[in-house]
Write a protein that holds these residues in place. Structure first.
Motif, PDB file in Angstrom:
ATOM      1  N   VAL A 173       0.841  -1.204   0.000  1.00 37.25           N
ATOM      2  CA  VAL A 173       0.000   0.000   0.000  1.00 37.25           C
ATOM      3  C   VAL A 173       0.876   1.253   0.000  1.00 37.25           C
ATOM      4  CG1 VAL A 173      -1.608   1.373   1.394  1.00 37.25           C
ATOM      5  CG2 VAL A 173      -2.010  -1.068   1.054  1.00 37.25           C
ATOM      6  N   LEU A 174       1.887   1.281   0.864  1.00 33.69           N
ATOM      7  CA  LEU A 174       2.725   2.475   0.987  1.00 33.69           C
ATOM      8  C   LEU A 174       3.668   2.654  -0.199  1.00 33.69           C
ATOM      9  CD1 LEU A 174       3.672   2.308   4.771  1.00 33.69           C
ATOM     10  CD2 LEU A 174       2.103   3.917   3.670  1.00 33.69           C
ATOM     11  N   SER A 175       3.983   1.582  -0.893  1.00 32.42           N
ATOM     12  CA  SER A 175       4.946   1.681  -1.991  1.00 32.42           C
ATOM     13  C   SER A 175       4.430   2.533  -3.129  1.00 32.42           C
ATOM     14  CB  SER A 175       5.300   0.284  -2.521  1.00 32.42           C
ATOM     15  OG  SER A 175       4.164  -0.317  -3.131  1.00 32.42           O
ATOM     16  N   GLY A 176       3.111   2.707  -3.216  1.00 30.71           N
ATOM     17  CA  GLY A 176       2.547   3.527  -4.277  1.00 30.71           C
ATOM     18  C   GLY A 176       2.481   4.988  -3.926  1.00 30.71           C
ATOM     19  N   GLY A 177       2.976   5.381  -2.735  1.00 31.86           N
ATOM     20  CA  GLY A 177       2.917   6.779  -2.321  1.00 31.86           C
ATOM     21  C   GLY A 177       4.024   7.591  -2.957  1.00 31.86           C
ATOM     22  N   ASP A 178       4.160   8.840  -2.485  1.00 33.17           N
ATOM     23  CA  ASP A 178       5.170   9.749  -3.008  1.00 33.17           C
ATOM     24  C   ASP A 178       6.541   9.336  -2.477  1.00 33.17           C
ATOM     25  OD1 ASP A 178       6.768  11.806  -3.807  1.00 33.17           O
ATOM     26  OD2 ASP A 178       5.484  13.411  -3.057  1.00 33.17           O
ATOM     27  N   GLY A 179       7.385   8.809  -3.378  1.00 34.84           N
ATOM     28  CA  GLY A 179       8.695   8.332  -2.951  1.00 34.84           C
ATOM     29  C   GLY A 179       9.598   9.429  -2.424  1.00 34.84           C
ATOM     30  N   GLN A 180       9.276  10.695  -2.717  1.00 32.25           N
ATOM     31  CA  GLN A 180      10.091  11.801  -2.235  1.00 32.25           C
ATOM     32  C   GLN A 180       9.621  12.313  -0.878  1.00 32.25           C
ATOM     33  OE1 GLN A 180      12.869  13.021  -3.683  1.00 32.25           O
ATOM     34  NE2 GLN A 180      12.672  11.390  -5.180  1.00 32.25           N
ATOM     35  N   ASN A 181       8.511  11.787  -0.376  1.00 35.48           N
ATOM     36  CA  ASN A 181       7.939  12.284   0.875  1.00 35.48           C
ATOM     37  C   ASN A 181       8.613  11.595   2.057  1.00 35.48           C
ATOM     38  OD1 ASN A 181       6.320  12.849   3.121  1.00 35.48           O
ATOM     39  ND2 ASN A 181       4.494  13.040   1.872  1.00 35.48           N
ATOM     40  N   MET A 182       9.379  12.372   2.825  1.00 34.84           N
ATOM     41  CA  MET A 182      10.100  11.825   3.964  1.00 34.84           C
ATOM     42  C   MET A 182       9.143  11.228   4.989  1.00 34.84           C
ATOM     43  SD  MET A 182      12.757  13.819   6.478  1.00 34.84           S
ATOM     44  CE  MET A 182      13.781  14.349   5.121  1.00 34.84           C
ATOM     45  N   ASN A 183       7.987  11.836   5.155  1.00 30.27           N
ATOM     46  CA  ASN A 183       6.988  11.360   6.103  1.00 30.27           C
ATOM     47  C   ASN A 183       6.528   9.947   5.745  1.00 30.27           C
ATOM     48  OD1 ASN A 183       5.188  11.731   8.334  1.00 30.27           O
ATOM     49  ND2 ASN A 183       3.539  12.150   6.899  1.00 30.27           N
ATOM     50  N   VAL A 184       6.207   9.725   4.479  1.00 34.23           N
ATOM     51  CA  VAL A 184       5.762   8.409   4.021  1.00 34.23           C
ATOM     52  C   VAL A 184       6.904   7.407   4.098  1.00 34.23           C
ATOM     53  CG1 VAL A 184       4.879   7.100   2.046  1.00 34.23           C
ATOM     54  CG2 VAL A 184       3.958   9.371   2.555  1.00 34.23           C
ATOM     55  N   ARG A 185       8.118   7.845   3.741  1.00 27.39           N
ATOM     56  CA  ARG A 185       9.268   6.931   3.809  1.00 27.39           C
ATOM     57  C   ARG A 185       9.564   6.523   5.246  1.00 27.39           C
ATOM     58  NH1 ARG A 185      13.996   9.180   2.261  1.00 27.39           N
ATOM     59  NH2 ARG A 185      13.209  11.269   1.876  1.00 27.39           N
ATOM     60  N   GLY A 186       9.372   7.462   6.191  1.00 25.37           N
ATOM     61  CA  GLY A 186       9.575   7.118   7.590  1.00 25.37           C
ATOM     62  C   GLY A 186       8.590   6.070   8.058  1.00 25.37           C
ATOM     63  N   ALA A 187       7.323   6.233   7.654  1.00 25.91           N
ATOM     64  CA  ALA A 187       6.302   5.243   8.013  1.00 25.91           C
ATOM     65  C   ALA A 187       6.599   3.901   7.350  1.00 25.91           C
ATOM     66  CB  ALA A 187       4.922   5.754   7.598  1.00 25.91           C
ATOM     67  N   ALA A 188       7.007   3.947   6.076  1.00 26.49           N
ATOM     68  CA  ALA A 188       7.308   2.707   5.372  1.00 26.49           C
ATOM     69  C   ALA A 188       8.501   1.986   5.990  1.00 26.49           C
ATOM     70  CB  ALA A 188       7.581   2.997   3.892  1.00 26.49           C
ATOM     71  N   LEU A 189       9.461   2.756   6.524  1.00 27.25           N
ATOM     72  CA  LEU A 189      10.625   2.144   7.166  1.00 27.25           C
ATOM     73  C   LEU A 189      10.198   1.334   8.387  1.00 27.25           C
ATOM     74  CD1 LEU A 189      13.655   1.761   7.373  1.00 27.25           C
ATOM     75  CD2 LEU A 189      13.790   3.921   8.605  1.00 27.25           C
ATOM     76  N   HIS A 190       9.239   1.855   9.143  1.00 27.19           N
ATOM     77  CA  HIS A 190       8.710   1.097  10.277  1.00 27.19           C
ATOM     78  C   HIS A 190       8.099  -0.222   9.802  1.00 27.19           C
ATOM     79  CE1 HIS A 190       8.897   3.567  13.978  1.00 27.19           C
ATOM     80  NE2 HIS A 190       9.045   4.557  13.132  1.00 27.19           N
ATOM     81  N   VAL A 191       7.288  -0.151   8.758  1.00 21.55           N
ATOM     82  CA  VAL A 191       6.623  -1.357   8.260  1.00 21.55           C
ATOM     83  C   VAL A 191       7.650  -2.337   7.688  1.00 21.55           C
ATOM     84  CG1 VAL A 191       4.877  -2.244   6.672  1.00 21.55           C
ATOM     85  CG2 VAL A 191       4.524  -0.051   7.806  1.00 21.55           C
ATOM     86  N   LEU A 192       8.682  -1.815   7.031  1.00 19.18           N
ATOM     87  CA  LEU A 192       9.747  -2.686   6.536  1.00 19.18           C
ATOM     88  C   LEU A 192      10.419  -3.415   7.692  1.00 19.18           C
ATOM     89  CD1 LEU A 192      11.675  -3.713   4.337  1.00 19.18           C
ATOM     90  CD2 LEU A 192      13.049  -1.652   4.690  1.00 19.18           C
ATOM     91  N   GLY A 193      10.626  -2.706   8.794  1.00 17.95           N
ATOM     92  CA  GLY A 193      11.198  -3.346   9.971  1.00 17.95           C
ATOM     93  C   GLY A 193      10.349  -4.507  10.449  1.00 17.95           C
ATOM     94  N   ASP A 194       9.029  -4.330  10.425  1.00 22.35           N
ATOM     95  CA  ASP A 194       8.139  -5.414  10.830  1.00 22.35           C
ATOM     96  C   ASP A 194       8.193  -6.575   9.850  1.00 22.35           C
ATOM     97  OD1 ASP A 194       7.171  -4.365  13.190  1.00 22.35           O
ATOM     98  OD2 ASP A 194       5.662  -3.173  12.184  1.00 22.35           O
ATOM     99  N   ALA A 195       8.266  -6.261   8.565  1.00 27.46           N
ATOM    100  CA  ALA A 195       8.334  -7.331   7.576  1.00 27.46           C
ATOM    101  C   ALA A 195       9.599  -8.167   7.772  1.00 27.46           C
ATOM    102  CB  ALA A 195       8.297  -6.742   6.165  1.00 27.46           C
ATOM    103  N   LEU A 196      10.721  -7.493   7.986  1.00 27.34           N
ATOM    104  CA  LEU A 196      11.965  -8.229   8.264  1.00 27.34           C
ATOM    105  C   LEU A 196      11.854  -8.995   9.573  1.00 27.34           C
ATOM    106  CD1 LEU A 196      14.579  -5.509   7.213  1.00 27.34           C
ATOM    107  CD2 LEU A 196      13.947  -7.577   5.960  1.00 27.34           C
ATOM    108  N   GLY A 197      11.174  -8.380  10.543  1.00 34.17           N
ATOM    109  CA  GLY A 197      10.956  -9.068  11.810  1.00 34.17           C
ATOM    110  C   GLY A 197      10.160 -10.340  11.624  1.00 34.17           C
TER     111      GLY A 197
END
Length: 302
Positions: free
Chosen positions: A138-162
């Motif tokens: 869902v988040l991958s389709g957002g604005d790749g330049q938006n630091m706010n969205v990238r920060g949220a996606a980084l959290h979710v990536l952490g969970d996926a790796l977890g």
């Protein structure tokens, strides 16, 4: 580098995606809490900690995206765009704190291993991974330049790796019964996530400290401005970002030649503005044109 304008549609799209990812994360967090309570798994506890901070991060990112869309005012002349940068920084700090806690607990369990059942760990890990991947999609389709969205996606990536770590630990426990599998998986997750969280934190600090955009070389900008016909010198050049998508610049241009060299249409001012916009992606620029005869270089061109 974005132009800093016309992000209304992108902002609305990102808000929808953040809200959807938040709903998925909350459901996944409930599953993770049940699994952690049933198994006592540190990897699942680490995953749950990430999920809870994710929920807060996504909620904060969603609110920040709404606030950032508010128009500028007499007191907020740049608008509210930096709210997204601040929230991204808070999310990065929260993620670092969770990772540090997992690392400390993981080291402790190396000396005091806990017995963790493999099968429930496998089931909960698989369900968690599905939820994480959905939220990331869902988040991958957002604005790749938006630091706010990238920060949220980084959290979710952490969970996926977890979740991947949880699944790996479950497989090892089911096949070998090695008591350290869960702990090693949690420490591996820490090693993967910490550099990304610190990298985002450095990027946030760079923006808040008025650093130049990472894809803009200030020396090159100065050389390009100085090469404009009629420009004798450039001083007080500043390039920064209001948020990670809105670069800005200001400079004093010292001009020579005829009285029209620095004023009016098709002038040094127009050429410099077009250069900053078209070559360097800086749509918002404030330029002061000065005569070379002004020793203090502060009097306006007349």
């Amino acid at each position: 580098m974005g132009q800093g304008h016309g992000h209304g549609h992108s902002g609305q799209q990102d808000r929808r995606k953040l809200a959807t990812a938040l709903g998925i994360t909350l459901v996944t967090a409930v599953l993770g809490a049940v699994g952690a309570a049933l198994t006592g798994s540190l990897a699942l506890l680490a995953d749950l900690g990430h999920l809870l901070t994710d929920a807060g991060a996504l909620a904060a990112a969603f609110v920040a995206s709404i606030v950032a869309a508010r128009p500028r005012s007499g007191r907020r002349t740049y608008g509210w765009g930096r709210v997204e940068v601040l929230v991204a920084g808070l999310n990065a700090i929260a993620l670092v704190a969770v990772v540090a806690w997992v690392a400390v607990e993981g080291v402790r369990r190396l000396f005091e291993p806990a017995e963790v059942p493999g099968l429930p760990l496998l089931v909960i890990g698989a369900l968690g991974l599905v939820g994480n991947l959905l939220a990331l999609w869902v988040l991958s389709g957002g604005d790749g330049q938006n630091m706010n969205v990238r920060g949220a996606a980084l959290h979710v990536l952490g969970d996926a790796l977890g979740s991947v770590g949880v699944l790996a630990a479950a497989v090892v426990l089911l096949t070998t019964r090695w008591p350290y599998a869960d702990t090693v998986a949690s420490l591996f997750i820490v090693a993967l996530i910490l550099p990304r969280a610190l990298g985002l934190l450095r990027e946030v600090g760079h923006v808040l400290l008025e650093g130049a955009p990472r894809d803009v070389d200030v020396a090159t900008v100065e050389d390009a401005l100085r090469a404009i016909p009629g420009v004798a010198a450039v001083h007080d050049l500043h390039v920064w970002t209001i948020n990670d998508r809105s670069p800005a610049a200001s400079a004093h241009l010292v001009v020579t030649g005829t009285p029209d060299a620095g004023c009016g249409e098709d002038s040094v001012l127009d050429a410099a503005s077009a250069l900053l916009r078209d070559r360097f992606g800086v749509a918002h620029s404030t330029l002061q044109v000065e005569r070379d005869t002004h020793g203090d270089h502060e009097d306006p061109c007349t």
